[in-house]
Enzyme design. Structure first.
Site, short mmCIF file in Angstrom:
data_model
loop_
_atom_site.label_atom_id
_atom_site.label_comp_id
_atom_site.label_asym_id
_atom_site.label_seq_id
_atom_site.Cartn_x
_atom_site.Cartn_y
_atom_site.Cartn_z
N SER A 1 0.84 -1.19 0.00
CA SER A 1 0.00 0.00 0.00
C SER A 1 0.88 1.24 0.00
O SER A 1 1.88 1.31 0.71
CB SER A 1 -0.91 0.00 1.24
OG SER A 1 -1.68 1.17 1.29
N ALA A 2 0.50 2.23 -0.82
CA ALA A 2 1.22 3.50 -0.89
C ALA A 2 0.19 4.62 -1.02
O ALA A 2 -1.02 4.38 -0.99
CB ALA A 2 2.20 3.49 -2.05
N SER A 3 0.67 5.84 -1.17
CA SER A 3 -0.23 6.99 -1.17
C SER A 3 -1.12 7.03 -2.40
O SER A 3 -2.23 7.55 -2.35
CB SER A 3 0.59 8.28 -1.08
OG SER A 3 1.49 8.36 -2.17
N ALA B 1 -1.76 4.14 -4.64
CA ALA B 1 -2.46 2.90 -4.98
C ALA B 1 -2.08 1.80 -4.00
O ALA B 1 -1.16 1.96 -3.19
CB ALA B 1 -2.12 2.48 -6.41
N VAL C 1 -1.90 -2.85 -3.86
CA VAL C 1 -1.79 -4.02 -4.72
C VAL C 1 -2.44 -5.23 -4.05
O VAL C 1 -2.24 -5.49 -2.86
CB VAL C 1 -0.31 -4.33 -5.04
CG1 VAL C 1 -0.19 -5.58 -5.90
CG2 VAL C 1 0.34 -3.14 -5.74
N ASP D 1 13.24 4.05 -11.13
CA ASP D 1 12.87 3.91 -9.72
C ASP D 1 13.39 2.58 -9.19
O ASP D 1 12.66 1.79 -8.58
CB ASP D 1 11.34 3.99 -9.57
CG ASP D 1 10.91 4.31 -8.15
OD1 ASP D 1 11.76 4.77 -7.36
OD2 ASP D 1 9.73 4.12 -7.82
#
Length: 521
Positions: free
Chosen positions: A127-129, A131, A133, A286
Site C-alpha cells: 500500500s502506498a499513497s 495505490a 496491490v 525507480d
C-alpha cells in the site's frame, strides 16, 4: 478541509519545525524573519535542518512525502544534507478498505468482480499513497489461469492532489519572487515537474505502457524479467500484470544461501541499466531495493525482476552522446573536453569562459583519482559536475538529473551486493560500443537506408525543379540583397536535392538488389 484551512496548517507546520529559518534566510525582506520569531511556541529546532524538513513533510501527509521524494532527486538544486535526508522518506500509508478497491474495479470494468477475476485476494500485499496491490487469478485470452498482481488507484486522490498542488504553486511563486535564490532554485519549475509526475502516476495505463516498452526492449537480454501486462484488464484506475515471484534483492544472505552468484548479480544490475540507457534510451528510473527482486525459479534462476514502472527516463541521442563523452573525458582527465561539452550542449550562458569552467571541473574531479578505479562513483561524478555547473548557471536537463539519481541507486545497490564492484569496467564496453556505433560507417548506412525511399521519390522531380528555377531568373539587372540571399538559398536547396536524390537513387538500387537477392536465395 478547505484550501484556506489547509494553507494555515502548512504555515503552522513550517513554523513549528523551524523551516522559516531555512526558507526565509535568503529572503530580501528582513521584516519577514522578524515576524516569524514572534511565534516560538512548540518549535522543534534541536534537530538538523534536513531532519526537520523530512519530519515536516511526513506530518503534512502523503502528497508532501512524495514531493520530498521528488526533491531528493534534484541534487542539482538541493544541498547534500537536505537531499540525503529527503531520500529517507518512505511512501507508506495504511491500506484502504478492500470493499472500496473492489468497487473501483467493478466501476472500471462495469462487471461484478467475480466476472473479472477467477479469484481475488481481499488482503492487500502493498500500500502506498497513490495505490495498493492485491493478488488475483484471471483467465487469459487462451483460457489459461494466470496469477496476477492488481494495482488499484486510491479513491478520491485527484481533488486532494489538486488542492495541495495549488497551494504549492502559490508558495513557489512567493519563494521565487521574494528569495535571492529563487531564480536558481526554480521552485515553480520543480512544482510543475511534480504536478506532471503525480498526474502521470494517477493514470495506470501510462504505467502499463512503460512496462510493456521495457519488456519489449529487454526480451533479448537474459538478465532481467519484466512482468507481462494484460491489456484486457487494464484501466486508468486498475492495472493488471503478471505476478512475479522472487526474493527482495536486499536479502543478500537468503540469496547467497540459495546459491545465487552475488558478484555476478551486482555486475548484471549495471549491465541492465547501461543497456537501457545507451542502447534503448529508455530506463527504469525507480530502481530502489523495494522494486527489485531476484528469481529463484529453476528456469530463470538468478535473474533480476523489475517492478513498479511509474517512473521511467528517456534520453535523446544528444543526451547519450553528452553522457558517453563526459564519462570518457573524465577518465582520461581531459577536463577541457568536459568543459567544452557543457558549453556545446547549449545549457551554459554564452559569456562562460572555457578555461574558468575547466578549472572548476578540475578542482571537483581531480581528487577522485587518488582512489582505486573501482571506488569511483559515476553517479557522484555526475552529481559533482552538476553542482559545479550550478555555479556557472548551467541549465541541467531534468532527464539527466533523473538518470544521475538512478545511477546512484544502481551503484549503491551493486556495492551493497559486492563491495569490490568495479562499475567503470562494467560500463566501459557500453560506452565504447555506443560511441563506435555513432561514429562508424554502420550509423551512416542506417541513416541512408532509412532515407532511401524519400530520396528516391525526390529524384524524378529534379528536372522540373531545375527548369522552374531557371525560368524564375530576374528580367533586369537590379537585384537587391534580399533577393540575392533568397536566390542563394534556392540554389543550395536545389544542389542539396540533387546530391540527396542521387545518393537516394543509388542507395535505392542497392537496397532493391539486396531485396531481390534475398528473395531469390
Amino acid at each position: 478541509m478547505s484550501r484556506f484551512a489547509r494553507g494555515i496548517t502548512i504555515v503552522w507546520v513550517v513554523l513549528r519545525y523551524g523551516l522559516d529559518e531555512l526558507v526565509l534566510s535568503t529572503f530580501r525582506q528582513p521584516w519577514l524573519r522578524a515576524v516569524t520569531r514572534v511565534i516560538t511556541f512548540g518549535r522543534k529546532l534541536d534537530a538538523p535542518r534536513g531532519q526537520r524538513l523530512r519530519e515536516a513533510l511526513e506530518s503534512l501527509g502523503p502528497i508532501f512525502v512524495k514531493f520530498g521524494q521528488v526533491l531528493s532527486t534534484r541534487r542539482d538544486l538541493m544541498p547534500p544534507d537536505i537531499a540525503d535526508e529527503l531520500a529517507l522518506l518512505q511512501d507508506r500509508v495504511p491500506p484502504f478498505d478492500p470493499d472500496v478497491a473492489i468497487a473501483t474495479i467493478e466501476r472500471a470494468f462495469r462487471r461484478p468482480i467475480g466476472e473479472v477475476f477467477v479469484s481475488f485476494d481481499r488482503q492487500p500485499v502493498a500500500s502506498a499513497s497513490i495505490a495498493q496491490v492485491h493478488f488475483a487469478v484471471i483467465r487469459d485470452r487462451q483460457g489459461h489461469a494466470r496469477e496476477v498482481a492488481v494495482k488499484v488507484l486510491r479513491p478520491g486522490m485527484l481533488p486532494v492532489i489538486d488542492k495541495d498542488l495549488a497551494l504549492m504553486r502559490m508558495m513557489a511563486g512567493w519563494v521565487e519572487s521574494l528569495s535571492a535564490d529563487g531564480k536558481r532554485l526554480k521552485p515553480r519549475e520543480v512544482v510543475a515537474e511534480f504536478d506532471n509526475y503525480l498526474h502521470d502516476e494517477l493514470d495506470l495505463v501510462r504505467e502499463a505502457a512503460n512496462a510493456a516498452q521495457l519488456r519489449r526492449n529487454m526480451q533479448g537480454l537474459d538478465l532481467v524479467l519484466i512482468p507481462e501486462v494484460f491489456w484486457d484488464f487494464c484501466h486508468a484506475e486498475v492495472l493488471v500484470m503478471e505476478r512475479m515471484k522472487g526474493v527482495p534483492i536486499n536479502q543478500v544472505d537468503r540469496l547467497r544461501s540459495a546459491g545465487v552468484d552475488i558478484p555476478k548479480l551486482a555486475r548484471d544490475g549495471v549491465t541492465i541499466f547501461f543497456t537501457q540507457v545507451f542502447r534503448d534510451g529508455f530506463f527504469h528510473a525507480d530502481m530502489h531495493p523495494g522494486n527489485i527482486q531476484v528469481s529463484l525459479a529453476p528456469e530463470t534462476f538468478g535473474r533480476y525482476i523489475s517492478l513498479d514502472f511509474g517512473i521511467v527516463g528517456t534520453l535523446t541521442e544528444f543526451d547519450k552522446e553528452y553522457l558517453a563523452q563526459n564519462f570518457t573525458a573524465f577518465f582520461r582527465r581531459d577536463y577541457k573536453r568536459v568543459a567544452e561539452l557543457h558549453i556545446e550542449s547549449g545549457w551554459v550562458p554564452a559569456h562562460t569562459r572555457v578555461n574558468e569552467l575547466e578549472a572548476a571541473i578540475r578542482t571537483v574531479c581531480e581528487p577522485y583519482f587518488d582512489r582505486p578505479l573501482k571506488e569511483i562513483s559515476l553517479g557522484m561524478v555526475l552529481l559533482r559536475l552538476f553542482q559545479t555547473s550550478r555555479r556557472f548557471q548551467v541549465e541541467i536537463q531534468p532527464q539527466l538529473v533523473l538518470l544521475q539519481k538512478t545511477l546512484l541507486n544502481i551503484e549503491g545497490l551493486g556495492r551493497q551486493l559486492d563491495p569490490d564492484l568495479d562499475l567503470w569496467s562494467t560500463a566501459k564496453p557500453f560506452l565504447e560500443k555506443w560511441m563506435l556505433d555513432q561514429l562508424g560507417p554502420q550509423r551512416l548506412w542506417r541513416e541512408l537506408r532509412a532515407e532511401a525511399p524519400h530520396y528516391a521519390k525526390i529524384l524524378p522531380d529534379l528536372p522540373r525543379l531545375l527548369h522552374d528555377f531557371l525560368r524564375q531568373r530576374p528580367n533586369d539587372n537590379r537585384v537587391d540583397l534580399q533577393e540575392l540571399l533568397a536566390t542563394q538559398k534556392r540554389t543550395n536547396r536545389l544542389l542539396q536535392s540533387l546530391i540527396y536524390g542521387g545518393l537516394g537513387f543509388v542507395l535505392g538500387l542497392l537496397v532493391m538488389q539486396l531485396f531481390v537477392r534475398v528473395r531469390i536465395f
